[in-house]
Write a protein that holds these residues in place. Structure first.
Motif, PDB file in Angstrom:
ATOM      1  N   GLY A  11       0.843  -1.204   0.000  1.00 38.42           N
ATOM      2  CA  GLY A  11       0.000   0.000   0.000  1.00 38.42           C
ATOM      3  C   GLY A  11       0.872   1.244   0.000  1.00 38.42           C
ATOM      4  O   GLY A  11       1.568   1.514   0.980  1.00 38.42           O
ATOM      5  N   ASN A  12       0.850   1.980  -1.108  1.00 36.13           N
ATOM      6  CA  ASN A  12       1.648   3.204  -1.229  1.00 36.13           C
ATOM      7  C   ASN A  12       0.787   4.381  -0.778  1.00 36.13           C
ATOM      8  O   ASN A  12      -0.120   4.805  -1.488  1.00 36.13           O
ATOM      9  N   TRP A  13       1.098   4.898   0.405  1.00 38.93           N
ATOM     10  CA  TRP A  13       0.259   5.973   0.967  1.00 38.93           C
ATOM     11  C   TRP A  13       0.555   7.332   0.339  1.00 38.93           C
ATOM     12  O   TRP A  13      -0.163   8.289   0.591  1.00 38.93           O
ATOM     13  N   LYS A  14       1.648   7.421  -0.405  1.00 35.74           N
ATOM     14  CA  LYS A  14       2.044   8.713  -1.002  1.00 35.74           C
ATOM     15  C   LYS A  14       2.102   9.779   0.098  1.00 35.74           C
ATOM     16  O   LYS A  14       2.567   9.484   1.196  1.00 35.74           O
ATOM     17  N   MET A  15       1.581  11.000  -0.142  1.00 37.02           N
ATOM     18  CA  MET A  15       1.672  12.028   0.910  1.00 37.02           C
ATOM     19  C   MET A  15       0.348  12.085   1.682  1.00 37.02           C
ATOM     20  O   MET A  15      -0.313  13.126   1.746  1.00 37.02           O
ATOM     21  N   GLY A 111      12.066   4.721  -7.767  1.00 34.95           N
ATOM     22  CA  GLY A 111      11.697   5.044  -9.151  1.00 34.95           C
ATOM     23  C   GLY A 111      10.218   5.176  -9.417  1.00 34.95           C
ATOM     24  O   GLY A 111       9.780   5.000 -10.570  1.00 34.95           O
ATOM     25  N   HIS A 112       9.411   5.476  -8.398  1.00 31.59           N
ATOM     26  CA  HIS A 112       7.980   5.661  -8.649  1.00 31.59           C
ATOM     27  C   HIS A 112       7.772   6.765  -9.672  1.00 31.59           C
ATOM     28  O   HIS A 112       8.519   7.745  -9.699  1.00 31.59           O
ATOM     29  N   SER A 113       6.750   6.633 -10.493  1.00 33.18           N
ATOM     30  CA  SER A 113       6.574   7.606 -11.585  1.00 33.18           C
ATOM     31  C   SER A 113       6.352   9.019 -11.070  1.00 33.18           C
ATOM     32  O   SER A 113       6.697   9.988 -11.736  1.00 33.18           O
ATOM     33  N   TYR A 187       5.260  -3.035 -12.124  1.00 28.88           N
ATOM     34  CA  TYR A 187       4.842  -2.459 -13.410  1.00 28.88           C
ATOM     35  C   TYR A 187       3.688  -1.519 -13.141  1.00 28.88           C
ATOM     36  O   TYR A 187       2.603  -1.947 -12.733  1.00 28.88           O
ATOM     37  N   GLU A 188       3.938  -0.226 -13.337  1.00 22.29           N
ATOM     38  CA  GLU A 188       2.913   0.772 -13.084  1.00 22.29           C
ATOM     39  C   GLU A 188       2.757   1.673 -14.302  1.00 22.29           C
ATOM     40  O   GLU A 188       3.487   2.674 -14.436  1.00 22.29           O
ATOM     41  N   PRO A 189       1.847   1.328 -15.205  1.00 28.61           N
ATOM     42  CA  PRO A 189       1.641   2.211 -16.358  1.00 28.61           C
ATOM     43  C   PRO A 189       1.195   3.587 -15.859  1.00 28.61           C
ATOM     44  O   PRO A 189       0.248   3.677 -15.065  1.00 28.61           O
ATOM     45  N   ALA A 192      -2.378   4.688 -15.792  1.00 28.00           N
ATOM     46  CA  ALA A 192      -3.330   3.982 -14.919  1.00 28.00           C
ATOM     47  C   ALA A 192      -3.250   4.463 -13.474  1.00 28.00           C
ATOM     48  O   ALA A 192      -4.105   4.125 -12.655  1.00 28.00           O
ATOM     49  N   ILE A 193      -2.224   5.266 -13.154  1.00 34.32           N
ATOM     50  CA  ILE A 193      -2.017   5.649 -11.751  1.00 34.32           C
ATOM     51  C   ILE A 193      -2.965   6.771 -11.351  1.00 34.32           C
ATOM     52  O   ILE A 193      -2.943   7.856 -11.942  1.00 34.32           O
ATOM     53  N   GLY A 194      -3.822   6.476 -10.387  1.00 34.51           N
ATOM     54  CA  GLY A 194      -4.736   7.484  -9.850  1.00 34.51           C
ATOM     55  C   GLY A 194      -5.797   7.948 -10.834  1.00 34.51           C
ATOM     56  O   GLY A 194      -6.451   8.966 -10.608  1.00 34.51           O
ATOM     57  N   THR A 195      -5.975   7.236 -11.924  1.00 33.92           N
ATOM     58  CA  THR A 195      -6.916   7.679 -12.960  1.00 33.92           C
ATOM     59  C   THR A 195      -8.194   6.849 -12.996  1.00 33.92           C
ATOM     60  O   THR A 195      -9.150   7.223 -13.674  1.00 33.92           O
ATOM     61  N   GLY A 233      -1.610   0.603 -10.432  1.00 27.58           N
ATOM     62  CA  GLY A 233      -2.328   1.567 -11.263  1.00 27.58           C
ATOM     63  C   GLY A 233      -3.810   1.312 -11.149  1.00 27.58           C
ATOM     64  O   GLY A 233      -4.338   0.411 -11.799  1.00 27.58           O
ATOM     65  N   SER A 234      -4.470   2.075 -10.232  1.00 29.59           N
ATOM     66  CA  SER A 234      -5.912   1.967 -10.030  1.00 29.59           C
ATOM     67  C   SER A 234      -6.376   0.547  -9.675  1.00 29.59           C
ATOM     68  O   SER A 234      -7.432   0.094 -10.131  1.00 29.59           O
ATOM     69  N   VAL A 235      -5.572  -0.146  -8.880  1.00 28.42           N
ATOM     70  CA  VAL A 235      -6.009  -1.452  -8.361  1.00 28.42           C
ATOM     71  C   VAL A 235      -7.020  -1.204  -7.240  1.00 28.42           C
ATOM     72  O   VAL A 235      -6.842  -0.297  -6.417  1.00 28.42           O
ATOM     73  N   VAL A 254      -0.560  -0.593  -4.541  1.00 30.31           N
ATOM     74  CA  VAL A 254      -1.861   0.084  -4.569  1.00 30.31           C
ATOM     75  C   VAL A 254      -1.775   1.422  -3.851  1.00 30.31           C
ATOM     76  O   VAL A 254      -1.302   1.491  -2.710  1.00 30.31           O
ATOM     77  N   GLY A 255      -2.251   2.475  -4.497  1.00 31.48           N
ATOM     78  CA  GLY A 255      -2.295   3.787  -3.874  1.00 31.48           C
ATOM     79  C   GLY A 255      -3.627   4.007  -3.184  1.00 31.48           C
ATOM     80  O   GLY A 255      -3.875   3.520  -2.071  1.00 31.48           O
ATOM     81  N   GLY A 256      -4.521   4.727  -3.857  1.00 31.11           N
ATOM     82  CA  GLY A 256      -5.786   5.172  -3.266  1.00 31.11           C
ATOM     83  C   GLY A 256      -6.562   4.098  -2.508  1.00 31.11           C
ATOM     84  O   GLY A 256      -7.018   4.334  -1.384  1.00 31.11           O
ATOM     85  N   ALA A 257      -6.689   2.904  -3.094  1.00 28.88           N
ATOM     86  CA  ALA A 257      -7.530   1.870  -2.481  1.00 28.88           C
ATOM     87  C   ALA A 257      -6.877   1.214  -1.265  1.00 28.88           C
ATOM     88  O   ALA A 257      -7.502   0.385  -0.600  1.00 28.88           O
TER      89      ALA A 257
HETATM   90  P1  PGA Z   1      -3.243   4.195  -7.463  1.00 26.14           P
HETATM   91  O1  PGA Z   1      -1.656   4.437  -7.267  1.00 26.14           O
HETATM   92  O2  PGA Z   1      -3.540   2.823  -6.947  1.00 26.14           O
HETATM   93  O3  PGA Z   1      -3.897   5.285  -6.644  1.00 26.14           O
HETATM   94  O4  PGA Z   1      -3.506   4.319  -8.926  1.00 26.14           O
HETATM   95  C1  PGA Z   1      -0.745   3.410  -7.493  1.00 26.14           C
HETATM   96  C2  PGA Z   1       0.667   3.873  -7.272  1.00 26.14           C
HETATM   97  O5  PGA Z   1       0.991   5.014  -7.637  1.00 26.14           O
HETATM   98  O6  PGA Z   1       1.504   3.132  -6.727  1.00 26.14           O
END
Ligand code: PGA
Length: 277
Positions: A11-15, A111-113, A187-189, A192-195, A233-235, A254-257
């Motif tokens: 789980g990537n909490w980001k900021m 190396g996160h995008s 693999y994080e297209p 697909a990230i946060g979209t 990417g939006s998992v 997984v970010g948001g979820a």
């Molecule tokens: P997301 O982020 O699940 O919110 O799309 C994934 C990530 O950036 O690692």
């Protein structure tokens, strides 16, 4: 075995999540785990077929590390979102491996995008971090993935090739440390990230096969076969089953979820079921 490399849910909490919110997350996770996780989960965690990692922002890492150490069920490991390659020095705003080791951290994201897009991370700096962190005994989740324009131009495979060749440590060729899941690829297209636009299972599997082949070319068949490749990417708990059903998808970043304990538990539950399938 359904998942030869097990399943890793990160789980990537980001900021997101202050220190106090981090305490709340762990308290709820602990309180709800027994009723939210299926019976297979205990065995899967015990055998390390299932692993849970949270990746908090730097200021919440210490709290998360402490709470993770006290946690009995579910076992949770903690990763840093970014670590400098030097062990100390004049690098204002940066954090070093020894600082994180002192907190008991064993994992780092590289190396996160968003680091590439907003903070100047390149394949070269990702390689320096990966190389240094592996040498310092960290497990590394190295992120790669193409942008929408690159996918539409048919460049997905060449972008992944450039990123993997550029970011993997040259001197690690054939090194034993790549055989035990110490290096994880995500693999994080970027599109697909946060979209909300998740890659289809077919798109994910195709990219993961490309990555597995690149690892094979670089490190040989055995190391390639043992390196987990996560999809990110939006998992969500709704789409994670179909992604984990792919032969070369070994987990999810997984970010948001993953931000709420119930979402994270739902993802872990899907991981437990996938390992037992
Ligand atoms: P997301 O982020 O699940 O919110 O799309 C994934 C990530 O950036 O690692």
């Amino acid at each position: 075995m359904a998942k030869p490399r097990g399943v890793l849910i990160a789980g990537n909490w980001k900021m997101n999540h202050t220190s106090a919110e981090t305490s709340g997350f762990f308290a709820t996770l602990r309180a709800q785990a027994e009723k939210s996780l299926p019976s297979q989960a205990k065995k899967a965690f015990e055998s390390k077929q299932l692993q849970a990692v949270v990746i908090p922002p730097m200021f919440s890492v210490e709290k998360a590390a402490k709470l993770a150490q006290e946690m009995i069920y579910p076992p949770v490991q903690v990763a840093a979102q970014n670590v400098h390659w030097e062990k100390k020095g004049a690098f204002t705003g940066e954090v070093s491996g020894p600082m994180l080791h002192e907190l008991g951290l064993k994992w780092a994201l590289v190396g996160h995008s968003e680091r590439r897009q907003f903070f100047g991370e390149t394949d070269e700096t990702a390689r320096k971090r990966t190389e240094s962190l592996l040498e310092q005994g960290f497990k590394v989740i190295l992120c790669v993935g193409e942008t929408r324009a690159e996918r539409e131009a048919g460049q997905t495979s060449s972008v992944l090739t450039r990123q993997i060749q550029g970011a993997l440590p040259e001197k690690a060729k054939g090194a034993a440390k790549f055989l035990d899941g110490t290096l994880v690829i995500a693999y994080e297209p970027v599109w697909a990230i946060g979209t909300g636009l998740t890659a289809s299972p077919e798109q994910a599997e195709e990219a993961h096969q490309t990555l597995r082949k690149l690892l094979w070319d670089r490190f040989g068949m055995e190391a390639s076969g043992r390196t987990p490749i996560l999809y990110g990417g939006s998992v969500t708990p709704e789409n994670v089953d179909s992604l984990l059903a792919c032969a070369n998808v070994d987990g999810a970043l997984v970010g948001g979820a993953s931000l709420k304990p119930d979402g994270f538990l739902a993802l872990l539950a899907a991981g437990a079921i996938a390992t037992a399938r």
